[in-house]
Enzyme design. Structure first.
Site, short mmCIF file in Angstrom:
data_model
loop_
_atom_site.label_atom_id
_atom_site.label_comp_id
_atom_site.label_asym_id
_atom_site.label_seq_id
_atom_site.Cartn_x
_atom_site.Cartn_y
_atom_site.Cartn_z
N SER A 4 29.45 1.81 16.06
CA SER A 4 30.66 2.15 16.82
C SER A 4 31.85 2.22 15.88
O SER A 4 31.85 1.60 14.82
CB SER A 4 30.90 1.07 17.88
OG SER A 4 32.19 1.14 18.42
N TYR B 62 32.36 -7.62 19.85
CA TYR B 62 31.48 -6.46 19.73
C TYR B 62 31.67 -5.78 18.38
O TYR B 62 30.69 -5.47 17.68
CB TYR B 62 31.78 -5.48 20.86
CG TYR B 62 30.97 -4.21 20.84
CD1 TYR B 62 29.71 -4.17 21.39
CD2 TYR B 62 31.49 -3.04 20.28
CE1 TYR B 62 28.96 -3.00 21.39
CE2 TYR B 62 30.76 -1.87 20.27
CZ TYR B 62 29.49 -1.85 20.82
OH TYR B 62 28.76 -0.69 20.80
#
Length: 226
Positions: free
Chosen positions: A134, A147
């Site tokens: 990501s 995250y």
């Protein structure tokens, strides 16, 4: 017949990727935590190719063993797509429950490494190992510390494994923003309909994974729009 093992394949990017590989007649080993959604995916994909679906949690080592065993003697493409966001809305790191953060790392970072370790004897020379990452791994977005840091650690693991196994291609691929359930959970109450569907990222991801891209970090959306 080429074999791909894809985690988190009952929805989102994992299912979109599995659909395209099924159309190309790849043999598929897929998993997800939800047995009902996984069975629906298996039934759909089985109309096009051979599919083995095993429900379970990638944080469970026995489940990973079962996936690798089902793949058989040769794995041509290994995709660690399964991940967890953590609490929603996401807390600041100073307030992050450490037990929850440990689980995020177990799923997002440790599980892809454990799966690679188990699959390594079955990865043919030149096989691609894709760890889905990501932009939160490289950008310090407020509220994304749990995250994002788990994905940053995954990217570094991917780079090191690439250096240690030059006969394989270790790829950390960022698919870009997508209209997925996890993305919606990251922005509770917001309208994310302007994000592209996961299918838009699949051509770029496969161009990287099945092409000649070197080990390292890549952006699927950049390839798809080129």
């Amino acid at each position: 017949m080429d074999t791909a093992l894809i985690t988190g394949a009952s929805r989102g990017l994992g299912l979109a990727l599995a659909r395209e590989l099924a159309r190309r007649s790849w043999r598929l080993i897929i998993d997800a935590r939800g047995a009902e959604a996984l069975e629906a995916a298996r039934a759909e994909l089985a109309a096009h190719t051979e599919v083995v679906a095993i429900a379970g949690d990638v944080a469970d080592t026995e489940h990973l063993h079962a996936l690798v065993q089902a793949a058989g003697p040769r794995i041509d493409l290994l995709v660690s797509n399964a991940s967890v966001l953590g609490p929603s809305p996401q807390p600041a790191l100073a307030d992050y429950p450490l037990g929850t953060l440990e689980h995020v790392y177990r799923v997002n970072t440790f599980a892809p490494l454990a799966l690679f370790q188990l699959a390594l004897p079955r990865l043919r020379p030149g096989a691609a190992v894709v760890n889905v990452t990501s932009d939160a791994a490289v950008e310090p977005y407020e509220g994304w510390g749990g995250y994002g840091s788990s994905k940053a650690a995954l990217e570094q693991l991917t780079r090191i494994l690439g250096a240690e196994h030059p006969d394989l291609r270790l790829l950390a691929i960022d698919p870009g923003d997508m209209r997925t359930q996890m993305h919606q959970e990251a922005f509770p109450g917001e309208d994310i309909s302007d994000r592209p569907l996961p299918e838009a990222s699949v051509p770029g991801l496969l161009a990287i994974a099945l092409g000649n891209a070197p080990s390292g970090r890549h952006q699927a959306n950049a390839v798809a729009s080129a």
